[in-house]
Design a protein around this motif. Sequence first.
Motif, short mmCIF file in Angstrom:
data_model
loop_
_atom_site.label_atom_id
_atom_site.label_comp_id
_atom_site.label_asym_id
_atom_site.label_seq_id
_atom_site.Cartn_x
_atom_site.Cartn_y
_atom_site.Cartn_z
N ARG A 76 -16.37 -33.34 4.73
CA ARG A 76 -15.93 -34.27 5.75
C ARG A 76 -15.58 -35.61 5.13
NH1 ARG A 76 -20.96 -36.59 9.47
NH2 ARG A 76 -22.06 -37.72 7.81
N ALA A 77 -14.72 -36.36 5.85
CA ALA A 77 -14.31 -37.69 5.41
C ALA A 77 -13.79 -38.45 6.62
CB ALA A 77 -13.25 -37.60 4.32
N THR A 78 -13.74 -39.76 6.51
CA THR A 78 -13.25 -40.57 7.62
C THR A 78 -11.74 -40.67 7.65
OG1 THR A 78 -13.56 -42.56 6.28
CG2 THR A 78 -15.36 -41.95 7.75
N THR A 79 -11.07 -40.19 6.60
CA THR A 79 -9.61 -40.12 6.58
C THR A 79 -9.20 -38.73 6.14
OG1 THR A 79 -9.37 -40.82 4.28
CG2 THR A 79 -9.45 -42.57 5.96
N LEU A 80 -8.00 -38.32 6.51
CA LEU A 80 -7.51 -37.03 6.05
C LEU A 80 -7.41 -36.98 4.54
CD1 LEU A 80 -4.78 -36.22 8.73
CD2 LEU A 80 -6.83 -34.86 8.22
N GLN A 81 -6.84 -38.03 3.94
CA GLN A 81 -6.71 -38.03 2.49
C GLN A 81 -8.07 -38.01 1.81
OE1 GLN A 81 -3.64 -37.90 0.72
NE2 GLN A 81 -5.12 -37.30 -0.83
N GLY A 82 -9.06 -38.61 2.45
CA GLY A 82 -10.40 -38.62 1.88
C GLY A 82 -11.01 -37.25 1.72
N LEU A 83 -10.49 -36.26 2.46
CA LEU A 83 -11.01 -34.90 2.31
C LEU A 83 -10.75 -34.35 0.91
CD1 LEU A 83 -9.86 -33.42 5.74
CD2 LEU A 83 -12.22 -33.93 5.04
N ALA A 84 -9.75 -34.88 0.24
CA ALA A 84 -9.40 -34.39 -1.10
C ALA A 84 -10.54 -34.57 -2.09
CB ALA A 84 -8.14 -35.08 -1.60
N THR A 85 -11.29 -35.65 -1.95
CA THR A 85 -12.36 -35.96 -2.91
C THR A 85 -13.74 -35.91 -2.29
OG1 THR A 85 -11.99 -38.32 -2.43
CG2 THR A 85 -10.86 -37.38 -4.34
N ALA A 86 -13.84 -35.52 -1.03
CA ALA A 86 -15.14 -35.46 -0.36
C ALA A 86 -16.00 -34.36 -0.97
CB ALA A 86 -14.94 -35.20 1.14
N THR A 87 -17.31 -34.59 -0.99
CA THR A 87 -18.25 -33.59 -1.49
C THR A 87 -18.19 -32.34 -0.62
OG1 THR A 87 -19.72 -35.31 -2.34
CG2 THR A 87 -20.67 -33.11 -1.99
N GLU A 88 -18.11 -31.20 -1.26
CA GLU A 88 -18.06 -29.92 -0.54
C GLU A 88 -19.43 -29.27 -0.56
OE1 GLU A 88 -14.44 -27.18 -0.52
OE2 GLU A 88 -15.79 -26.21 -1.97
N ARG A 89 -19.84 -28.74 0.60
CA ARG A 89 -21.15 -28.12 0.70
C ARG A 89 -21.01 -26.69 1.21
NH1 ARG A 89 -25.64 -31.64 3.61
NH2 ARG A 89 -24.87 -32.99 1.95
N VAL A 90 -21.81 -25.79 0.65
CA VAL A 90 -21.86 -24.42 1.14
C VAL A 90 -22.79 -24.39 2.34
CG1 VAL A 90 -22.51 -22.04 0.62
CG2 VAL A 90 -21.45 -23.46 -1.15
N ILE A 91 -22.27 -23.93 3.49
CA ILE A 91 -23.10 -23.88 4.70
C ILE A 91 -23.56 -22.47 5.04
CG2 ILE A 91 -22.05 -25.97 5.66
CD1 ILE A 91 -20.50 -24.06 7.60
N TRP A 92 -22.96 -21.46 4.38
CA TRP A 92 -23.35 -20.06 4.66
C TRP A 92 -22.81 -19.19 3.56
CZ3 TRP A 92 -20.75 -15.46 5.51
CH2 TRP A 92 -21.47 -14.43 6.15
N ARG A 93 -23.57 -18.13 3.20
CA ARG A 93 -23.13 -17.17 2.19
C ARG A 93 -23.13 -15.76 2.77
NH1 ARG A 93 -22.73 -19.15 -2.95
NH2 ARG A 93 -23.71 -21.19 -3.33
N ARG A 94 -22.32 -14.92 2.20
CA ARG A 94 -22.21 -13.55 2.67
C ARG A 94 -23.54 -12.82 2.54
NH1 ARG A 94 -21.83 -9.62 -1.28
NH2 ARG A 94 -21.41 -10.34 -3.41
N HIS A 95 -23.72 -11.77 3.35
CA HIS A 95 -24.90 -10.94 3.26
C HIS A 95 -24.84 -10.09 1.99
CE1 HIS A 95 -25.80 -11.01 7.88
NE2 HIS A 95 -25.68 -12.21 7.34
N SER A 96 -25.99 -9.75 1.47
CA SER A 96 -26.04 -8.92 0.27
C SER A 96 -25.81 -7.45 0.58
CB SER A 96 -27.38 -9.09 -0.45
OG SER A 96 -28.46 -8.75 0.43
N THR A 97 -26.06 -7.05 1.84
CA THR A 97 -25.80 -5.68 2.26
C THR A 97 -25.31 -5.68 3.71
OG1 THR A 97 -28.09 -5.37 3.05
CG2 THR A 97 -27.61 -4.73 0.76
N GLY A 98 -24.61 -4.62 4.09
CA GLY A 98 -24.21 -4.43 5.47
C GLY A 98 -23.07 -5.32 5.92
N GLU A 99 -23.05 -5.59 7.23
CA GLU A 99 -21.96 -6.38 7.78
C GLU A 99 -22.03 -7.82 7.30
OE1 GLU A 99 -21.95 -6.65 12.01
OE2 GLU A 99 -23.96 -7.50 12.14
#
Length: 481
Positions: A76-99
């Motif tokens: 996230r960022a307060t400007t659109l251009q700011g998204l280019a350098t904003a810190t990226e965070r992993v909010i969810w990862r795929r399951h190891s098995t199944g769906e």
Amino acid sequence: MRLKLLGRKLAATLTTLVTATTVAVVAPAAPALAAAVTFTNPLAEQRADPHVYRHTDGYYYFTATVGEYDRIVLRRATTLQGLATATERVIWRRHSTGEMGAHIWAPEIHFIDGRWYVYFAAGRTDDIWAIRPYVLESTAANPLDGPWVERGQLQPARSSFSLDATTFVHNGQRYLAWAEYAGSNSNIYLARAVNPWTYAGTPTLIATPTYAWETRGYRVNEGPAVLIRNGRVFMTYSASATDASYAVGLLTASAGSDLLNPASWSKRATPVLASDSRTGQWGPGHNSFTVAEDGSDVIVYHSRNYERYLGNGYDPLSDPNRRTRIQRVYWNADGTPNFGVPVPDGVTPVRLRSHDLPDRYLRHWEFRVRLEPNVTNLADSQFRIVGGLADPTAVSLESTNYPGYYLRHRNHQLWVERNDGSNLFRQDATFTRRAGLADAAKLSLESVNFPGQYVRHRDGLLYLESVSDAAGRASATFALD
């Protein structure tokens, strides 16, 4: 396997080119004289199927498909251009098995009834092509912090390959739209939402690939995104294989129509955004819409900066080099959106609108520069403002659809011509940017090699001339749009 082709498939600061108060620009009628907000492309490398959501907390939220197809990221960022350098965070990862264990594709983030939701597609570890749409939910004030709850598959559950779920509200009713494989086609379906992860009734088929440009490599309509303006509901979608064939199409319905009636929707016969060898962008697609800081509409999409097609061992699904890009949406006189061409990398272009004839823009036609209204070939009227070829403290104006061609004066007429590298060309194509002669909040362009002479319009054409009266000053003043 046929389904493999249904793959999902700014680093500069925001710049304003004149110091003026910006205002919302979302309709074609009587456009406000505002400073142009520009962006620098690409916004993000190796990020496909981009989705940007502007929230009431003052932040833009950005998510996209990552090349490994194994997680959902958010910044996230307060400007659109700011998204280019904003810190990226992993909010969810795929399951190891199944769906939800494979092919994590095309996430979108929305804020609905006080909660955050992420729509995404996923396969299973035991069948990676069993792609279905899923939903996450969070009550956190900042969605980067989570936690996120899995609401599971979109309900009622789909029985075939389906993906690219999105949601929008129109006339008080929330809708869910997605793409789904049926027979030999990937089609677009629409349904009324009961809640963010549940729909009611039988989904309505509103688009299926029929045109040649929708069936290159594969028969695909996917990635719906909605923009509601000017008494109409516009839905963009993406078509064909996810190589350089990929392109953006447009569906339109009247705002007063029954959106669940297929007859309410009409499809444009040609793409509204497609590969362009001149600008160096191939396979533009899977877009979303947001609103820039100045209120103007913006399209966010991905493309590659090289041309590759299916065959000879090339599999676009294994190529992570789709890049998130951003550019402004303009509006035609009839109220329809105009996306122009996928603009070249670097600072996005602007248009120069006449001060005294505010419905008219500088444009080139057969390389002569003119002043005309209703320029539907949008790129003819877009120029990238760069450092002056003869003086880096001044400016030069580079054509959008003819990169390497610049606005220059020749025999006191204005042309768009290729830079031949000569000192004369560099001088002719360099201008000192001045406060508008008729309005200091706007712009005038003074020649560096003919001081005191300005770019001005006369009888529909552009010239380099001195101006000595009010009418002349008005004809040499432009707003950046």
